[in-house]
Structure formats: structure tokens, C-alpha cells
Design a protein around this motif. Structure first.
Motif, PDB file in Angstrom:
ATOM      1  N   ILE A 158       0.605  -1.268   0.041  1.00 12.96           N
ATOM      2  CA  ILE A 158       0.296   0.199   0.470  1.00 12.96           C
ATOM      3  C   ILE A 158       0.865   1.353   0.154  1.00 12.96           C
ATOM      4  O   ILE A 158       0.532   2.127  -0.757  1.00 12.96           O
ATOM      5  N   GLU A 159       1.653   1.141   0.818  1.00 16.93           N
ATOM      6  CA  GLU A 159       3.245   2.819   0.732  1.00 16.93           C
ATOM      7  C   GLU A 159       3.194   2.958  -0.246  1.00 16.93           C
ATOM      8  O   GLU A 159       3.598   4.300  -1.196  1.00 16.93           O
ATOM      9  N   LEU A 160       3.561   1.825  -1.319  1.00 10.68           N
ATOM     10  CA  LEU A 160       4.843   2.023  -3.032  1.00 10.68           C
ATOM     11  C   LEU A 160       3.608   2.381  -3.865  1.00 10.68           C
ATOM     12  O   LEU A 160       3.866   3.172  -4.398  1.00 10.68           O
ATOM     13  N   TYR A 161       2.799   1.413  -3.854  1.00 11.23           N
ATOM     14  CA  TYR A 161       1.553   1.522  -4.811  1.00 11.23           C
ATOM     15  C   TYR A 161       0.964   3.665  -4.267  1.00 11.23           C
ATOM     16  O   TYR A 161       0.433   4.447  -5.401  1.00 11.23           O
ATOM     17  N   THR A 162       0.950   4.001  -2.660  1.00 16.10           N
ATOM     18  CA  THR A 162       0.543   5.026  -2.713  1.00 16.10           C
ATOM     19  C   THR A 162       2.006   6.432  -3.479  1.00 16.10           C
ATOM     20  O   THR A 162       1.350   6.873  -3.558  1.00 16.10           O
ATOM     21  N   LYS A 163       3.503   5.857  -2.918  1.00 16.92           N
ATOM     22  CA  LYS A 163       4.209   7.060  -3.965  1.00 16.92           C
ATOM     23  C   LYS A 163       4.572   6.685  -4.942  1.00 16.92           C
ATOM     24  O   LYS A 163       4.828   7.718  -6.149  1.00 16.92           O
ATOM     25  N   ALA A 164       3.717   5.095  -5.873  1.00 18.26           N
ATOM     26  CA  ALA A 164       3.267   5.751  -7.681  1.00 18.26           C
ATOM     27  C   ALA A 164       1.910   6.734  -7.527  1.00 18.26           C
ATOM     28  O   ALA A 164       2.697   7.199  -8.807  1.00 18.26           O
ATOM     29  N   ILE A 165       1.070   6.797  -6.636  1.00 15.02           N
ATOM     30  CA  ILE A 165       0.348   7.588  -7.104  1.00 15.02           C
ATOM     31  C   ILE A 165       0.390   9.207  -6.781  1.00 15.02           C
ATOM     32  O   ILE A 165       0.133   9.873  -7.557  1.00 15.02           O
ATOM     33  N   GLU A 166       1.006   9.244  -6.077  1.00 18.00           N
ATOM     34  CA  GLU A 166       1.157   9.899  -5.955  1.00 18.00           C
ATOM     35  C   GLU A 166       2.631  10.978  -6.486  1.00 18.00           C
ATOM     36  O   GLU A 166       2.515  12.276  -7.001  1.00 18.00           O
ATOM     37  N   VAL A 167       3.199  10.428  -7.594  1.00 17.03           N
ATOM     38  CA  VAL A 167       4.096  11.094  -8.841  1.00 17.03           C
ATOM     39  C   VAL A 167       2.983  11.056 -10.201  1.00 17.03           C
ATOM     40  O   VAL A 167       3.540  11.738 -10.827  1.00 17.03           O
ATOM     41  N   ASP A 168       2.773  10.061  -9.827  1.00 20.72           N
ATOM     42  CA  ASP A 168       1.980   9.955 -11.146  1.00 20.72           C
ATOM     43  C   ASP A 168       0.350   9.909 -11.202  1.00 20.72           C
ATOM     44  O   ASP A 168      -0.171   8.278 -11.095  1.00 20.72           O
ATOM     45  N   PRO A 169      -1.051  10.773 -10.490  1.00 20.46           N
ATOM     46  CA  PRO A 169      -2.086  10.047  -9.929  1.00 20.46           C
ATOM     47  C   PRO A 169      -3.187  10.017 -10.979  1.00 20.46           C
ATOM     48  O   PRO A 169      -4.744  10.123 -10.587  1.00 20.46           O
ATOM     49  N   THR A 170      -2.430   9.993 -12.581  1.00 22.04           N
ATOM     50  CA  THR A 170      -3.474   9.626 -14.172  1.00 22.04           C
ATOM     51  C   THR A 170      -3.848   8.065 -14.385  1.00 22.04           C
ATOM     52  O   THR A 170      -4.695   7.544 -15.253  1.00 22.04           O
ATOM     53  N   VAL A 171      -2.845   7.075 -13.257  1.00 19.23           N
ATOM     54  CA  VAL A 171      -3.214   5.900 -14.207  1.00 19.23           C
ATOM     55  C   VAL A 171      -4.685   4.945 -13.076  1.00 19.23           C
ATOM     56  O   VAL A 171      -4.233   4.829 -11.755  1.00 19.23           O
ATOM     57  N   ALA A 172      -5.416   4.347 -13.513  1.00 15.21           N
ATOM     58  CA  ALA A 172      -6.241   3.395 -12.982  1.00 15.21           C
ATOM     59  C   ALA A 172      -5.475   2.368 -12.271  1.00 15.21           C
ATOM     60  O   ALA A 172      -6.416   2.471 -11.425  1.00 15.21           O
ATOM     61  N   VAL A 173      -4.501   1.772 -12.826  1.00 13.85           N
ATOM     62  CA  VAL A 173      -4.018   0.826 -12.405  1.00 13.85           C
ATOM     63  C   VAL A 173      -4.088   0.292 -10.492  1.00 13.85           C
ATOM     64  O   VAL A 173      -4.114  -0.228 -10.398  1.00 13.85           O
ATOM     65  N   TYR A 174      -3.110   1.842 -10.610  1.00  9.04           N
ATOM     66  CA  TYR A 174      -2.816   1.804  -9.293  1.00  9.04           C
ATOM     67  C   TYR A 174      -3.607   1.880  -8.139  1.00  9.04           C
ATOM     68  O   TYR A 174      -3.192   1.549  -7.041  1.00  9.04           O
ATOM     69  N   TYR A 175      -4.722   2.831  -8.323  1.00  9.64           N
ATOM     70  CA  TYR A 175      -5.780   2.118  -8.108  1.00  9.64           C
ATOM     71  C   TYR A 175      -6.268   1.365  -7.783  1.00  9.64           C
ATOM     72  O   TYR A 175      -6.787   0.814  -6.265  1.00  9.64           O
ATOM     73  N   GLY A 176      -6.448   0.479  -8.483  1.00  5.52           N
ATOM     74  CA  GLY A 176      -7.178  -0.678  -9.087  1.00  5.52           C
ATOM     75  C   GLY A 176      -6.195  -1.538  -8.004  1.00  5.52           C
ATOM     76  O   GLY A 176      -6.588  -2.367  -6.650  1.00  5.52           O
ATOM     77  N   ASN A 177      -5.220  -1.613  -8.145  1.00  2.00           N
ATOM     78  CA  ASN A 177      -4.147  -1.992  -6.933  1.00  2.00           C
ATOM     79  C   ASN A 177      -4.124  -2.210  -5.604  1.00  2.00           C
ATOM     80  O   ASN A 177      -4.003  -3.299  -4.584  1.00  2.00           O
ATOM     81  N   ARG A 178      -3.965  -1.038  -5.644  1.00  2.00           N
ATOM     82  CA  ARG A 178      -4.167  -0.359  -3.645  1.00  2.00           C
ATOM     83  C   ARG A 178      -5.404  -0.313  -3.574  1.00  2.00           C
ATOM     84  O   ARG A 178      -5.234  -1.523  -2.028  1.00  2.00           O
ATOM     85  N   SER A 179      -6.343  -0.580  -3.772  1.00  2.00           N
ATOM     86  CA  SER A 179      -7.921  -1.194  -3.821  1.00  2.00           C
ATOM     87  C   SER A 179      -7.527  -2.484  -3.203  1.00  2.00           C
ATOM     88  O   SER A 179      -8.073  -3.100  -2.356  1.00  2.00           O
ATOM     89  N   PHE A 180      -7.178  -3.063  -4.127  1.00  2.00           N
ATOM     90  CA  PHE A 180      -6.985  -5.051  -3.428  1.00  2.00           C
ATOM     91  C   PHE A 180      -6.366  -5.122  -2.412  1.00  2.00           C
ATOM     92  O   PHE A 180      -6.456  -5.730  -1.513  1.00  2.00           O
ATOM     93  N   ALA A 181      -4.874  -4.466  -2.463  1.00  2.00           N
ATOM     94  CA  ALA A 181      -4.600  -4.331  -0.608  1.00  2.00           C
ATOM     95  C   ALA A 181      -5.459  -4.468   0.386  1.00  2.00           C
ATOM     96  O   ALA A 181      -4.995  -4.524   1.297  1.00  2.00           O
TER      97      ALA A 181
END
Length: 490
Positions: free
Chosen positions: A40-63
Motif C-alpha cells: 500500500i505504501e508503494l502504490y501510494t508513492k506511485a499515485i503521488e508521482v503519477d495520479p493519472t493511472v487507474a491501475v495504481y488505484y485498482g492495485n491499492r484497492s486490492f491491497a
């Protein structure tokens, strides 16, 4: 400008895209290792860098789903769908979050979207069909429950019609009473994966219901100065770990009292064994053995997370309904020596709640979605001051200031709650005023956490922690009896 970029107000640079992807890949590796919090921490970092990608939110949702943060999982899945309407996994994730929260109609709508997008996807079709069955079943149950004078299941049980077969060699009640010999026999009988005779099982349920009905919603417990008192958190159907608690800390007795703080069942596939063991000790030592209701002592949770299915597999659908009646009468909280309040979840969305108000809660019902009873069963502490919407989607998150205000108002020293997995089985927060204890080690056979229990004595009420590893259990996986839509949870 792309639709995704318009949503976030900026276009990510190629360097940002590479950095975000790197965080995502690293997060995926931690997810595979079942270290969901790090993922979750790393998906959050990915989102902070690039908040336009649906997959990052989808993966963090699963976590988040894996860590039971259903409210956060729902928000992330919805954000993923907002970013990409064609991101099918987003609908999958959101449906799972809705299912976990018991919002079956909303889950059905998302599963329907998935089946339309993927008409040949067998898994999607199965999930849609199962969810549709659940919606229809609940609608039917609601329709028949409006009968005004609906009879209690307890009133329909006729123990005289239940014969004890000659071949039954298991534990037997003596003069219809639980004895120490019965309990020691039961512990070893269950350890060998045998089943208690249904007549004795029903008798225990009828007697325990009568006992709990006479209790207030908040039970006051007096602990003498030199006496030890033990508080255990979630057990979640992990019978062999429950036996280990008794091995480490001694069997319950009048000189070794216990309080089990909710979530006795679900997820673990030995929930029937756990609950009859605890109910048996409650009947044997009614003034020295205590049980609080958890958020999993409810019909919806039991239907989703395995207890309902387990009772039907080992006994009958009638018994499953009787359990629901019994759970409705479990006390919601316990106050130890007027100094320590113990509840399963946590504190409240308002500041003026008093112990007398808790004592007067009408608890004989399924947990509501808001209010004091809901919050006692579902709320969680947070490190920052104030309150926030719950990560679970139910209850509230409360900060150290909320805890201090509540304790000051009610003349208490600290609170003890359970409800959350902790690496060591416990956590001390809010300047020592909010303690979490969780007693199911290696939760769901996947989390790798230790379990713990708290011991204290009446004189100083200082909490002492015993932390322990999981022990082996027979080869029956967690969630074996759960609704097939939630098998992904373990």
C-alpha cells in the motif's frame, strides 16, 4: 490533453511515468509476499508521482481489501473507474468492497457491468450469479421477517426429541449442566476434530441465550487487588491457537478469569469449536468468564465470512439462526474496576458519550450502520487528532484527543479494544490510553502476525502483554465455509 490528464489537471512527464511504474512493480512484489501494508505504501508513492493511472488505484484497492480497509478499497476502486471507465478490474474491486460491507445490490450492479464488458468471462458470470442469489435471498428473508409475532428459534427447539445415540462417546452434560470434566473432555474431543452431539450443542445455546438476556449492554467487572485478569482479542475461528492461549495462560477458572473481546468466529474454519468452547466456559464460570460482541457476531458477516456455512455443514440451518439470536444479546462492552473500558471496536463520532448511555443501548438487534452500537463494534483509532471517515467504510476513526476527552468525561484510565491485526498481537497508542489486542496469530494463515493477550491485576490495573506465534492446525484452510465471492480474502 487526455481525459485522464484533465481529471488530475496535469500531464505526467516521462520520468514521472518511469518512477511511478517502478514503485508499482516494487509494490506488486510486496503484494505477492503478502506484505500488504508495504505494498500500500508503494502504490501510494506511485499515485503521488503519477495520479493519472487507474491501475495504481485498482492495485491499492486490492491491497486495502486484503487488510480489511473496505472503505479505502471502495474509494480507490471508484477513483480507478473515474480515471478509466473501461478498467474492468476497477468494477471487480469495487464490487468486492461492496460485498465486504454487505452492500449486495451495489455489488450486483458492478458485477453486471463486468459481465457486459466480458460476456465470455466465466468467473465474472459466476460472481454475478452468486451475488444475485444473495440479493434475492436477503429480499426474501426481509419479507418474511416483517411478520409481527415472529417466533424465536429458541422457542421452537425441543431437546426431548433429540436422542443420544449409543455410539456417541463424546463429552456429556451432567444433569444438563456444564462441568469442568465436560469442558476438559470437550477441548480434547474438538482437538481430534470430533463433533459435539447436537442435543448438547442446542442445550448450551439455549442456556447461554438466557444468561446473556439478563445482562446489561455494559457489564461492570470487579477485579480484587491480588487477582489476575486476562483480556483476549479476536480469535476468528482459530481453535488450535485458542488452545495455545489456555496452554500459555491456564484454563479459565474462578481464580483465572478471562474476557474475550469479540470476533470469536468467521474466517478461521474451526469457528464452531471456538464458540462452543467459549460458551461452555461462560456457563461453567458465569461470573469469571466474559464475552463482548464483535462486528463479526452478526448475520451478514457470518453469511459472508464462513460461520453460517460452517454451522450448516456441521449442524443445521436452524442452529445458524439460533446463533444469530444469541449474538444479539451479547454485551457490547465491559468496564473493569471503573477504570478500564473494553469494547471490540472503539470510540464515537461525538464527544459527550457516557458509560450510562452505553449501558442503556438496546442491543437486541443486528448492528446498525451508524450510532453508538455501530461505533462500539467497528471504530478504529488513528494517530492524528480529531476524527476521520473510517477506512472500513463503517464506524469512525478517532484520534488521541478524542480518547483523552472520553476518558476524562467518564473517569477512566484507558481503553482496550481489538478489531485490528497487529504485528506483535498488540499495540499501545494515544499516549498509552488506547490499547489494541488481537489474539489470532498468522491471521487467515497469511498475515504472519503474532497473537497476544493482556494480563493485569486489580491493584494497579497495569497491562502486561504476552505475545505468541501461531501453532499448527489440521489441513482445513481458512474461509473454507465462506461465501464463494469472498474466497479471495484469504
Amino acid at each position: 490533453m487526455s481525459e485522464n490528464a484533465e481529471i488530475t489537471g496535469a500531464i505526467s512527464s516521462s520520468d514521472d511515468i518511469k518512477t511511478a511504474e517502478k514503485f508499482k512493480e516494487e509494490a506488486n512484489e510486496y503484494f505477492k509476499k503478502q506484505d500488504y501494508n508495504r505494498a500500500i505504501e508503494l502504490y501510494t508513492k506511485a499515485i503521488e508521482v503519477d495520479p493519472t493511472v487507474a491501475v495504481y488505484y485498482g492495485n491499492r484497492s486490492f491491497a486495502y481489501l486484503k487488510t480489511e480497509c473496505f472503505g479505502y478499497a471502495l474509494t480507490d476502486a471508484s477513483k480507478a473507474i473515474e480515471l478509466d471507465r473501461n478498467y474492468v478490474k476497477g468494477y471487480y474491486r469495487r464490487a468486492a468492497a461492496y460485498m465486504s460491507l454487505g452492500k449486495f445490490k451495489l455489488a450486483l450492479k458492478d458485477y453486471e457491468t463486468v459481465t457486459k464488458a466480458r460476456p465470455n468471462d466465466k468467473d465474472a458470470k459466476t460472481k454475478f450469479t452468486e451475488c444475485n442469489k444473495m440479493v434475492k435471498k436477503l429480499a426474501f428473508e426481509k419479507a418474511i421477517s416483517v411478520e409481527e409475532n415472529k417466533k424465536n428459534i429458541a422457542d421452537t427447539i425441543n431437546l426431548d426429541d433429540m436422542a443420544i445415540e449409543d455410539e456417541y462417546t463424546g463429552p456429556k452434560l451432567e444433569n444438563d449442566k456444564v462441568t469442568l470434566e465436560f469442558m476438559t473432555d470437550l477441548l480434547s474431543w474438538y482437538k481430534k476434530q470430533n463433533k459435539l452431539h447436537r442435543k448438547y450443542a442446542y442445550k448450551i445455546l439455549l442456556d447461554i441465550k438466557a444468561w446473556f438476556m439478563a445482562q446489561p449492554s455494559l457489564v461492570d467487572i470487579s477485579i480484587p487487588d491480588k487477582s489476575k485478569f486476562t483480556i483476549c482479542g479476536d480469535i476468528h475461528g482459530q481453535y488450535y491457537d485458542l488452545l495455545n492461549v489456555f496452554k500459555l495462560n491456564g484454563l479459565p477458572s474462578e481464580t483465572n478469569p478471562y474476557l474475550f473481546n469479540g470476533d470469536f468466529v468467521d474466517r478461521g474454519s474451526f469457528s464452531v469449536e471456538c464458540i462452543f468452547t467459549l460458551f461452555g466456559f461462560k456457563l461453567l464460570y458465569p461470573n469469571h468468564f466474559f464475552m463482548s460482541r464483535g462486528n463479526h457476531e452478526s448475520a451478514t458477516m457470518n453469511q459472508m465470512y464462513g460461520f453460517d456455512g460452517e454451522v450448516k455443514a456441521k449442524y443445521t440451518a436452524q442452529m445458524a439462526e439460533l446463533f444469530t439470536e444469541v449474538y444479539n444479546w451479547l454485551p457490547l462492552a465491559h468496564c473493569l474496576n471503573s477504570k478500564v473500558l473494553v469494547m471490540h471496536g472503539g470510540l464515537f463520532s461525538r464527544d459527550d458519550v457516557t458509560l450510562s448511555e452505553i449501558r442503556e443501548i438496546d442491543r437486541n438487534r443486528q448492528p446498525p450502520e451508524e450510532g453508538l452500537m455501530c461505533e462500539l463494534l467497528w471504530s478504529d483509532p488513528q494517530p492524528q487528532p480529531g476524527r476521520a471517515p473510517s477506512k472500513r467504510g463503517v464506524g469512525v476513526q478517532f484520534g488521541p484527543d478524542v480518547t483523552h476527552n472520553f476518558l476524562s468525561l467518564n473517569g477512566l484510565d484507558y481503553i482496550v479494544r481489538s478489531h485490528e491485526v497487529k504485528n506483535e498481537g498488540y499495540e499501545v497508542a494515544h499516549d498509552g490510553k488506547c490499547i489494541t489486542v488481537f489474539s489470532a496469530p498468522n491471521y487467515c494463515d497469511t498475515m504472519g502476525n503474532r497473537g497476544a493477550f493482556i494480563t493485569l491485576n486489580g491493584k494497579d490495573m497495569e497491562p502486561n502483554f504476552t505475545s505468541y506465534e501461531a501453532v499448527p492446525h489440521p489441513n482445513v484452510r481458512p474461509m473454507a465455509y465462506a461465501n464463494s465471492l469472498l474466497k479471495f480474502m484469504c
